[in-house]
Design an enzyme around this catalytic site. Structure first.
Site, PDB file in Angstrom:
ATOM      1  N   ASN A  10       4.345   1.887 -18.140  1.00  0.00           N
ATOM      2  CA  ASN A  10       4.783   3.273 -17.913  1.00  0.00           C
ATOM      3  C   ASN A  10       6.273   3.406 -17.577  1.00  0.00           C
ATOM      4  OD1 ASN A  10       2.130   4.441 -18.274  1.00  0.00           O
ATOM      5  ND2 ASN A  10       1.600   3.424 -16.362  1.00  0.00           N
ATOM      6  N   ARG A  17       8.921  10.701 -16.745  1.00  0.00           N
ATOM      7  CA  ARG A  17       7.708  10.502 -15.957  1.00  0.00           C
ATOM      8  C   ARG A  17       7.939  10.901 -14.501  1.00  0.00           C
ATOM      9  NH1 ARG A  17       5.989   4.530 -13.786  1.00  0.00           N
ATOM     10  NH2 ARG A  17       3.995   5.147 -12.898  1.00  0.00           N
ATOM     11  N   TYR A  22      10.556   9.303  -9.733  1.00  0.00           N
ATOM     12  CA  TYR A  22      11.304   8.239 -10.418  1.00  0.00           C
ATOM     13  C   TYR A  22      12.666   8.681 -10.949  1.00  0.00           C
ATOM     14  CZ  TYR A  22       6.748   5.977 -10.136  1.00  0.00           C
ATOM     15  OH  TYR A  22       5.574   5.430  -9.673  1.00  0.00           O
ATOM     16  N   ASN A  71       9.948  -5.362 -12.248  1.00  0.00           N
ATOM     17  CA  ASN A  71       9.197  -4.193 -11.793  1.00  0.00           C
ATOM     18  C   ASN A  71       7.919  -4.174 -12.621  1.00  0.00           C
ATOM     19  OD1 ASN A  71       8.083  -1.771 -11.061  1.00  0.00           O
ATOM     20  ND2 ASN A  71       9.976  -0.581 -11.274  1.00  0.00           N
ATOM     21  N   ALA A  74       2.278  -0.684 -11.973  1.00  0.00           N
ATOM     22  CA  ALA A  74       0.967  -0.737 -11.318  1.00  0.00           C
ATOM     23  C   ALA A  74       0.332  -2.127 -11.365  1.00  0.00           C
ATOM     24  CB  ALA A  74       0.035   0.286 -11.949  1.00  0.00           C
ATOM     25  N   HIS A  77      -0.008  -4.219  -8.207  1.00  0.00           N
ATOM     26  CA  HIS A  77      -1.089  -4.012  -7.236  1.00  0.00           C
ATOM     27  C   HIS A  77      -2.438  -4.540  -7.725  1.00  0.00           C
ATOM     28  CE1 HIS A  77       2.092  -1.404  -5.960  1.00  0.00           C
ATOM     29  NE2 HIS A  77       1.898  -0.560  -6.954  1.00  0.00           N
ATOM     30  N   ASP A  84       0.123 -15.446 -10.623  1.00  0.00           N
ATOM     31  CA  ASP A  84       0.005 -16.867 -10.983  1.00  0.00           C
ATOM     32  C   ASP A  84       1.150 -17.307 -11.886  1.00  0.00           C
ATOM     33  OD1 ASP A  84      -2.302 -17.303  -9.535  1.00  0.00           O
ATOM     34  OD2 ASP A  84      -3.648 -17.345 -11.273  1.00  0.00           O
ATOM     35  N   ILE A  98      11.195   1.298  -7.805  1.00  0.00           N
ATOM     36  CA  ILE A  98      12.081   2.456  -7.704  1.00  0.00           C
ATOM     37  C   ILE A  98      11.703   3.275  -6.472  1.00  0.00           C
ATOM     38  CG2 ILE A  98      12.741   4.599  -8.883  1.00  0.00           C
ATOM     39  CD1 ILE A  98      12.031   2.980 -11.547  1.00  0.00           C
ATOM     40  N   SER A  99      10.412   3.487  -6.313  1.00  0.00           N
ATOM     41  CA  SER A  99       9.930   4.272  -5.171  1.00  0.00           C
ATOM     42  C   SER A  99       9.615   3.364  -3.984  1.00  0.00           C
ATOM     43  CB  SER A  99       8.660   5.041  -5.576  1.00  0.00           C
ATOM     44  OG  SER A  99       7.608   4.132  -5.893  1.00  0.00           O
ATOM     45  N   ARG A 104       3.629   5.484  -0.010  1.00  0.00           N
ATOM     46  CA  ARG A 104       2.760   6.171  -0.967  1.00  0.00           C
ATOM     47  C   ARG A 104       1.292   5.774  -0.722  1.00  0.00           C
ATOM     48  NH1 ARG A 104       5.267   5.447  -6.765  1.00  0.00           N
ATOM     49  NH2 ARG A 104       3.753   7.120  -7.199  1.00  0.00           N
ATOM     50  N   ARG A 108      -0.968   1.106  -3.234  1.00  0.00           N
ATOM     51  CA  ARG A 108       0.360   0.602  -3.616  1.00  0.00           C
ATOM     52  C   ARG A 108       0.965  -0.315  -2.547  1.00  0.00           C
ATOM     53  NH1 ARG A 108       1.489   3.834  -8.194  1.00  0.00           N
ATOM     54  NH2 ARG A 108       0.563   5.878  -7.988  1.00  0.00           N
TER      55      ARG A 108
HETATM   56  C1  DQA Z   1       6.633   1.415  -9.252  1.00  0.00           C
HETATM   57  C2  DQA Z   1       5.598   1.691  -8.164  1.00  0.00           C
HETATM   58  C3  DQA Z   1       4.200   1.404  -8.674  1.00  0.00           C
HETATM   59  O1  DQA Z   1       3.249   1.660  -7.652  1.00  0.00           O
HETATM   60  C4  DQA Z   1       3.883   2.305  -9.858  1.00  0.00           C
HETATM   61  O2  DQA Z   1       2.603   2.011 -10.364  1.00  0.00           O
HETATM   62  C5  DQA Z   1       4.917   2.237 -10.907  1.00  0.00           C
HETATM   63  C6  DQA Z   1       6.330   2.194 -10.526  1.00  0.00           C
HETATM   64  C7  DQA Z   1       8.053   1.797  -8.802  1.00  0.00           C
HETATM   65  O3  DQA Z   1       9.006   1.358  -9.447  1.00  0.00           O
HETATM   66  O4  DQA Z   1       8.221   2.553  -7.829  1.00  0.00           O
HETATM   67  O5  DQA Z   1       4.619   2.283 -12.094  1.00  0.00           O
HETATM   68  O6  DQA Z   1       6.629   0.036  -9.540  1.00  0.00           O
END
Ligand code: DQA
Length: 137
Positions: A10, A17, A22, A71, A74, A77, A84, A98-99, A104, A108
């Site tokens: 994503n 998005r 973001y 990065n 998701a 998580h 691994d 980024i967040s 949150r 997460r």
């Molecule tokens: C993310 C945080 C993740 O929880 C989320 O699923 C993302 C973006 C971030 O960059 O803040 O896709 O990795």
């Protein structure tokens, strides 16, 4: 210095998005500015929405590059397999978000990457990637 920036699912939608979380910058635009800011670093960028492709990329570069800025979106998580892969390679990996994932949803707050990462940076917007680059200098 050779660094890979590896973005997971994503993150190809950055700029469109959930901009309130973001931001409105596309990764392509950000990547051009990053390359301009650090002209001495040889950056490679790869993004995939497919877990196995992220693992293949980690295997491909993870014994030769100076570092990987990851990065995993998701998959951070959920993916024991990416954790691994990081455990199995020798290049240091910095986990970035980024967040601020810790402010949150509780799902997460778990990372399968952090135990094997050289460091974790979260919550500074796109600047999280700059801070990860700085950690290699
Ligand atoms: C993310 C945080 C993740 O929880 C989320 O699923 C993302 C973006 C971030 O960059 O803040 O896709 O990795």
């Amino acid at each position: 210095m050779k660094l890979l920036i590896l973005n997971g699912p994503n993150l190809n939608l950055l700029g469109k998005r959930e901009p309130e979380i973001y931001g409105t910058t596309t990764f392509d635009a950000y990547f051009v500015s990053l390359q301009g800011k650090y002209p001495s670093i040889d950056f490679e960028y790869f993004q995939s929405n497919v877990e196995g492709e992220l693992i293949n990329k980690l295997h491909e570069v993870g014994f030769s590059y100076d570092g990987i800025i990851l990065n995993a979106g998701a998959y951070t998580h959920t993916s024991i397999a990416i954790g691994d892969a990081i455990k199995g390679i020798t290049s240091p990996v910095i986990e970035v978000h980024i967040s601020n994932v810790h402010s949150r949803e509780s799902f997460r707050h778990t990372s399968y990457i952090a135990p094997y990462a050289a460091g974790v940076i979260a919550g500074f917007g796109m600047k999280s990637y700059d801070l990860a680059v700085e950690s290699f200098l």
